[in-house]
Design a protein around this motif. Sequence first.
Motif, mmCIF file in Angstrom:
data_model
loop_
_atom_site.group_PDB
_atom_site.id
_atom_site.type_symbol
_atom_site.label_atom_id
_atom_site.label_comp_id
_atom_site.label_asym_id
_atom_site.label_seq_id
_atom_site.Cartn_x
_atom_site.Cartn_y
_atom_site.Cartn_z
ATOM 1 N N VAL A 233 60.245 67.377 50.747
ATOM 2 C CA VAL A 233 58.922 66.770 50.584
ATOM 3 C C VAL A 233 58.350 67.099 49.206
ATOM 4 O O VAL A 233 57.829 66.221 48.505
ATOM 5 N N ARG A 234 58.463 68.359 48.809
ATOM 6 C CA ARG A 234 57.935 68.748 47.492
ATOM 7 C C ARG A 234 58.653 68.003 46.375
ATOM 8 O O ARG A 234 58.024 67.536 45.420
ATOM 9 N N GLN A 235 59.960 67.876 46.498
ATOM 10 C CA GLN A 235 60.726 67.199 45.451
ATOM 11 C C GLN A 235 60.385 65.715 45.379
ATOM 12 O O GLN A 235 60.235 65.143 44.291
ATOM 13 N N LEU A 236 60.246 65.090 46.531
ATOM 14 C CA LEU A 236 59.916 63.669 46.546
ATOM 15 C C LEU A 236 58.494 63.423 46.037
ATOM 16 O O LEU A 236 58.230 62.404 45.393
ATOM 17 N N MET A 237 57.589 64.352 46.330
ATOM 18 C CA MET A 237 56.230 64.232 45.780
ATOM 19 C C MET A 237 56.267 64.269 44.253
ATOM 20 O O MET A 237 55.527 63.537 43.583
ATOM 21 N N THR A 238 57.133 65.121 43.711
ATOM 22 C CA THR A 238 57.273 65.192 42.252
ATOM 23 C C THR A 238 57.766 63.861 41.693
ATOM 24 O O THR A 238 57.257 63.367 40.676
ATOM 25 N N PHE A 239 58.757 63.254 42.348
ATOM 26 C CA PHE A 239 59.257 61.953 41.901
ATOM 27 C C PHE A 239 58.136 60.907 41.887
ATOM 28 O O PHE A 239 58.041 60.097 40.967
ATOM 29 N N MET A 240 57.316 60.924 42.933
ATOM 30 C CA MET A 240 56.245 59.928 43.021
ATOM 31 C C MET A 240 55.215 60.107 41.925
ATOM 32 O O MET A 240 54.694 59.132 41.378
ATOM 33 N N MET A 241 54.907 61.359 41.589
ATOM 34 C CA MET A 241 53.928 61.608 40.532
ATOM 35 C C MET A 241 54.485 61.211 39.169
ATOM 36 O O MET A 241 53.745 60.720 38.311
ATOM 37 N N GLU A 242 55.798 61.397 38.988
ATOM 38 C CA GLU A 242 56.412 61.041 37.713
ATOM 39 C C GLU A 242 56.557 59.529 37.546
ATOM 40 O O GLU A 242 56.482 59.016 36.423
ATOM 41 N N ASP A 243 56.754 58.833 38.643
ATOM 42 C CA ASP A 243 56.958 57.385 38.572
ATOM 43 C C ASP A 243 56.284 56.718 39.776
ATOM 44 O O ASP A 243 56.910 56.522 40.817
ATOM 45 N N PRO A 244 55.006 56.398 39.676
ATOM 46 C CA PRO A 244 54.280 55.795 40.802
ATOM 47 C C PRO A 244 54.926 54.516 41.339
ATOM 48 O O PRO A 244 54.747 54.176 42.514
ATOM 49 N N ARG A 245 55.692 53.818 40.504
ATOM 50 C CA ARG A 245 56.345 52.590 40.979
ATOM 51 C C ARG A 245 57.397 52.875 42.046
ATOM 52 O O ARG A 245 57.784 51.979 42.805
ATOM 53 N N SER A 246 57.848 54.128 42.097
ATOM 54 C CA SER A 246 58.889 54.490 43.063
ATOM 55 C C SER A 246 58.325 54.850 44.433
ATOM 56 O O SER A 246 59.090 55.115 45.364
ATOM 57 N N ILE A 247 56.992 54.840 44.549
ATOM 58 C CA ILE A 247 56.371 55.335 45.782
ATOM 59 C C ILE A 247 56.872 54.610 47.039
ATOM 60 O O ILE A 247 57.222 55.261 48.033
ATOM 61 N N PRO A 248 56.959 53.278 47.080
ATOM 62 C CA PRO A 248 57.415 52.623 48.321
ATOM 63 C C PRO A 248 58.806 53.062 48.759
ATOM 64 O O PRO A 248 59.025 53.366 49.940
ATOM 65 N N SER A 249 59.750 53.127 47.808
ATOM 66 C CA SER A 249 61.112 53.521 48.187
ATOM 67 C C SER A 249 61.177 54.997 48.553
ATOM 68 O O SER A 249 61.908 55.394 49.461
ATOM 69 N N ILE A 250 60.403 55.829 47.869
ATOM 70 C CA ILE A 250 60.418 57.255 48.177
ATOM 71 C C ILE A 250 59.798 57.524 49.543
ATOM 72 O O ILE A 250 60.230 58.421 50.274
ATOM 73 N N LEU A 251 58.808 56.758 49.923
ATOM 74 C CA LEU A 251 58.230 56.919 51.257
ATOM 75 C C LEU A 251 59.271 56.653 52.341
ATOM 76 O O LEU A 251 59.291 57.318 53.384
ATOM 77 N N ASP A 252 60.151 55.694 52.084
ATOM 78 C CA ASP A 252 61.239 55.427 53.033
ATOM 79 C C ASP A 252 62.175 56.631 53.134
ATOM 80 O O ASP A 252 62.614 57.025 54.219
ATOM 81 N N VAL A 253 62.510 57.219 51.986
ATOM 82 C CA VAL A 253 63.382 58.394 51.977
ATOM 83 C C VAL A 253 62.692 59.568 52.668
ATOM 84 O O VAL A 253 63.318 60.337 53.407
ATOM 85 N N LEU A 254 61.405 59.706 52.445
ATOM 86 C CA LEU A 254 60.634 60.761 53.093
ATOM 87 C C LEU A 254 60.672 60.604 54.609
ATOM 88 O O LEU A 254 60.801 61.586 55.351
#
Length: 235
Positions: free
Chosen positions: A172-193
């Motif tokens: 969760v912490r790592q994926l949150m970091t990805f989302m903050m670095e690239d907000p465009r990735s939020i939809p796909s990262i939410l799926d991974v989460l």
Amino acid sequence: MDNLNLSKHISGRFNAELEDVRNRVMAMGGLVEEQLTNALEVLQSGDEQLANKVIAHDRKVNTMEVTIDEECTRIIAKRQPAASDLRLVLAISKAVTDLERIGDSAERIARMAAEQDGKRHRGMLMAMDAMGRQTQRMLHDVLDAFARMDVEAAMRIHKEDSKIDDAYEGVVRQLMTFMMEDPRSIPSILDVLWAARSLERIGDRCQNICEYVIYYVKGKDIRHLDMNQVEDLLK
């Protein structure tokens, strides 16, 4: 369950029924383990064909749950088992419910992973890989403990769930970091989460199966107890 004394019954037919339902639940466990292995492979590769195989086999898992549960109900109604025999049938009936839900989680992970193909990046996969391998190992070990009704192994595996929980928090912490670095990735990262949450829930299901082993062998219900209370209860 090789060490179970199924030959103690006067009725040879009753022995055969218990052995048959035992074999069915282990076959179901093997299929569910295969489902999880394949789902994690799809998570890495995005293999749509393998994902479709996982999705199709989920219906087989569902059917196995229903038929095993019906057989358990029939045994209880017809044989009216008592003591350890009743605990065995109840443990099997409860275990197949958790196995079916593990199968559901594997199917959802495979479906999500196939849909994610082309939208994933290496950081996401690395975040999930270690947690996936931990969960896969826990499921394998708990099926082995259930097959042998090994209380010591069940106790050890029960404690392993805390490692899955820690791994989930790390993901969760790592994926949150990805989302903050690239907000465009939020939809796909939410799926991974969401997939990571499914793996965490598989750990919880494995923990439940450990509790059924302890219930069958020791006749003690350890649900909702912490490990110190469990160890005191089983002394």
